[in-house]
Motif scaffolding. Structure first.
Motif, short mmCIF file in Angstrom:
data_model
loop_
_atom_site.label_atom_id
_atom_site.label_comp_id
_atom_site.label_asym_id
_atom_site.label_seq_id
_atom_site.Cartn_x
_atom_site.Cartn_y
_atom_site.Cartn_z
N PRO A 70 0.78 -1.35 0.13
CA PRO A 70 -0.13 0.07 0.08
C PRO A 70 0.89 1.21 -0.06
O PRO A 70 0.71 2.31 -0.78
CB PRO A 70 -0.71 -0.02 1.31
CG PRO A 70 -0.91 -1.44 1.87
CD PRO A 70 0.48 -2.23 1.04
N LYS A 91 -5.73 -13.92 -5.35
CA LYS A 91 -7.15 -13.32 -5.30
C LYS A 91 -7.12 -12.48 -3.91
O LYS A 91 -6.70 -13.20 -2.93
CB LYS A 91 -8.14 -14.16 -5.38
CG LYS A 91 -9.55 -13.63 -5.59
CD LYS A 91 -10.36 -14.50 -6.06
CE LYS A 91 -11.93 -14.07 -6.07
NZ LYS A 91 -12.22 -12.86 -6.74
N GLY A 92 -7.86 -11.36 -4.06
CA GLY A 92 -8.05 -10.51 -2.61
C GLY A 92 -7.05 -9.41 -2.54
O GLY A 92 -7.34 -8.27 -1.79
N ILE A 93 -5.97 -9.36 -3.55
CA ILE A 93 -5.03 -8.23 -3.44
C ILE A 93 -5.67 -6.98 -3.99
O ILE A 93 -5.40 -6.04 -3.20
CB ILE A 93 -3.84 -8.73 -4.09
CG1 ILE A 93 -2.64 -7.71 -3.76
CG2 ILE A 93 -3.90 -8.76 -5.57
CD1 ILE A 93 -1.25 -8.34 -4.05
N GLU A 95 -8.75 -6.10 -3.72
CA GLU A 95 -9.76 -5.53 -2.56
C GLU A 95 -9.07 -4.63 -1.58
O GLU A 95 -9.48 -3.92 -1.19
CB GLU A 95 -10.58 -6.75 -2.05
CG GLU A 95 -11.85 -6.23 -1.20
CD GLU A 95 -12.27 -7.41 -0.32
OE1 GLU A 95 -11.96 -8.60 -0.85
OE2 GLU A 95 -13.23 -7.17 0.57
N ALA A 96 -7.88 -5.48 -1.05
CA ALA A 96 -7.46 -5.10 0.19
C ALA A 96 -6.53 -3.62 -0.25
O ALA A 96 -6.56 -2.63 0.44
CB ALA A 96 -5.98 -5.82 0.49
N ILE A 97 -5.76 -3.47 -1.39
CA ILE A 97 -5.21 -2.22 -1.75
C ILE A 97 -6.24 -1.15 -2.01
O ILE A 97 -6.27 -0.11 -1.61
CB ILE A 97 -4.49 -2.61 -3.27
CG1 ILE A 97 -3.30 -3.69 -2.63
CG2 ILE A 97 -3.71 -1.18 -3.58
CD1 ILE A 97 -2.28 -3.27 -1.69
N LEU A 99 -9.39 -0.82 -0.87
CA LEU A 99 -9.80 -0.44 0.26
C LEU A 99 -8.83 0.78 1.04
O LEU A 99 -9.22 1.62 1.70
CB LEU A 99 -10.21 -1.73 1.28
CG LEU A 99 -10.53 -1.31 2.78
CD1 LEU A 99 -11.92 -0.48 2.62
CD2 LEU A 99 -10.74 -2.68 3.63
N PHE A 100 -7.44 0.23 1.14
CA PHE A 100 -6.47 1.06 1.88
C PHE A 100 -6.27 2.55 1.21
O PHE A 100 -6.28 3.63 1.97
CB PHE A 100 -5.13 0.28 1.89
CG PHE A 100 -4.92 -0.18 3.18
CD1 PHE A 100 -5.81 -1.24 3.67
CD2 PHE A 100 -3.71 -0.07 3.93
CE1 PHE A 100 -5.75 -1.78 4.91
CE2 PHE A 100 -3.48 -0.74 5.04
CZ PHE A 100 -4.51 -1.54 5.59
N LEU A 101 -6.35 2.43 -0.15
CA LEU A 101 -6.52 3.93 -0.92
C LEU A 101 -7.55 4.43 -0.76
O LEU A 101 -7.64 5.95 -0.57
CB LEU A 101 -6.16 3.66 -2.51
CG LEU A 101 -4.94 2.98 -2.60
CD1 LEU A 101 -4.41 2.51 -4.00
CD2 LEU A 101 -3.66 3.53 -2.05
#
Lengths: 301, 301
Positions: A70, A91-93, A95-97, A99-101
């Protein structure tokens, strides 16, 4: 081909140990492999230009391989990046990034392209005229891929003396480099082997971390020039390896030997060990050509 | 009361500059305020025991105040933490951290309690018999809180000579410390002021970062002992401050002066400046008692 190890320790960043990240330079392209916390600082210390990184490969979503992402993606924005950035990972990377941004109201102003991986078989995830990248499914506690990065076979080298001798016109040179035979005006066939030299053998690099000892990967990495294989443990902690799905130095060396690789680089050391010399010693009892990774170390391959 | 600055620079971690994080030790408790990337390494360098941190306050969800949190929370788990950890921060922080841990299949094995903040008015978020914490709503590009951390007023100090003189029994001492007057057997009332001394004045610390210049906060931080106020810019870049919702050194000093604080500590410096001396100089034209934060610097307050 040049490898810069930014971090090669397991678990957590410490004052002198960085978690996994490395940059492979191959055919003038940079590929960032894994991105533990602190990777952007390590990039600065190694004087690697951020703008030259267009592809980031993430093996798995444990923090020591991923928690620097991030910040790096945000820093690219602050540096005024405009080039596309491609991120390959489980998979999931995305969504995670995302969300943080989103939470920081700081979406990137450059194109950020995620390539989410789910296959449990090797998969070609990148290819251009110079390089290809294929996943190496690994055996770890979460879905994990290693990466096989290969130069493409270059075109054959023109034998300048030979083409002069046969008075072959320039307009055929590209065909010759592509491996074609030539038919002279008198209908004589000149086989390509007389007109060209072999191109340099394409280099290859296999990154295998994190993983338990697994012979399944041997055919996929067979004969690579350089294998980076994790070795979290020494023989004394061997009992922990299957449970945590990590490998020992001897196990890494066994894979190197059976896959007939050129050079084995060991990394992902547990921070419990004061000295790393034993990793090399233990591996060398099985495979001779072993190097130890170290934070900031460069390998000209 | 002791402040350890782990990082005090804006934007991105660099080789020698760390983004915002600090530890306030007050009444033997440690409060971690903000957690930029690299905070856990800075904690180690400052030799602060991870296990003493039970409360983490996050001002806002920009990366330079927050991207070290997933790693720190994971490291707590690897260190075998069992104590509750309380995290206070803007709404969304729970979802973000939860997602990162879930992706790595590495949920904590200690109780992790999120306190999500949404109020735009000051809000008491923590209180025990020694310390209270109240939010200071700030004016930034995203929802942001500063934090006012105050010692509770201690009980009054017994005047040992006076209680002996009036032959007051021990069983009344706690009432006296609590401020009660005493009625002697002959019905004479001895006012509490004759039996006690004032307790030490409770210390207070206000953390205000990131924020534009905003007089709205002055009544909330009035007369605090120490104010940490951001100053991303010098006067030469003053035009950037309102746009980015950051402050200049003179603006921070104006807040300090009008709030009548004891000491102003400046931080959150833009990395564009080679030397920080001008921050102090500019602030001192308005408010005399100014110190500069620096990574690793400790303030005994």
């Amino acid at each position: 081909m040049k490898l810069t190890v930014l971090g090669c320790y397991a678990a957590t960043p410490r004052s002198l140990n960085n978690p996994t990240s490395q940059v492979l330079e191959i055919k003038n392209q940079l590929f960032l492999i894994d991105c533990g916390e602190g990777t952007q600082v390590q990039l600065r210390k190694s004087k690697i230009k951020f703008s030259r990184i267009n592809h980031i490969l993430i093996s798995h979503l444990h923090g020591d391989h991923f928690f620097g992402l991030p910040g790096l993606i945000s820093t690219f924005r602050l540096l005024g990046r405009t080039n596309e950035l491609h991120v390959y990972g489980p998979k999931g990377i995305k969504e995670a990034i995302t969300l943080f941004l989103k939470l920081g109201d700081s979406w990137t102003n450059y194109p950020l392209v995620f390539h989410e991986l789910t296959s449990t078989e090797p998969e070609r995830i990148y290819e251009d005229d110079k390089v290809s990248i294929t996943t190496i499914p690994l055996e770890h506690r979460v879905y994990t891929n290693g990466f096989l990065i290969r130069e493409q076979l270059a075109e054959r080298k023109l034998n300048v003396k030979a083409v002069a001798k046969y008075k072959i016109d320039k307009c055929y040179f590209q065909n010759i480099k592509n491996g074609k035979d030539i038919v002279l005006d008198n209908n004589t066939i000149i086989p390509n082997a007389l007109l060209t030299f072999d191109p340099p053998a394409p280099k290859s690099y296999a990154f295998c971390s994190d993983t338990a000892f697994s012979r399944r990967i041997i055919p996929w990495i067979s004969n690579v020039d350089v294998l980076y294989h994790e070795t979290t443990f020494l023989e004394t902690e061997k009992r922990l390896a299957p449970k945590t799905k990590h490998a020992t130095a001897k196990e890494a060396a066994t894979i190197a030997k059976e896959a007939n690789v050129g050079l084995l680089i060991l990394g992902h050391f547990s921070t419990r060990y004061q000295s790393l010399d034993l990793f090399k010693e233990e591996a060398k009892t099985i495979f001779p050509n072993v190097e130890l990774a170290d934070d900031g170390k460069e390998f000209d391959l």
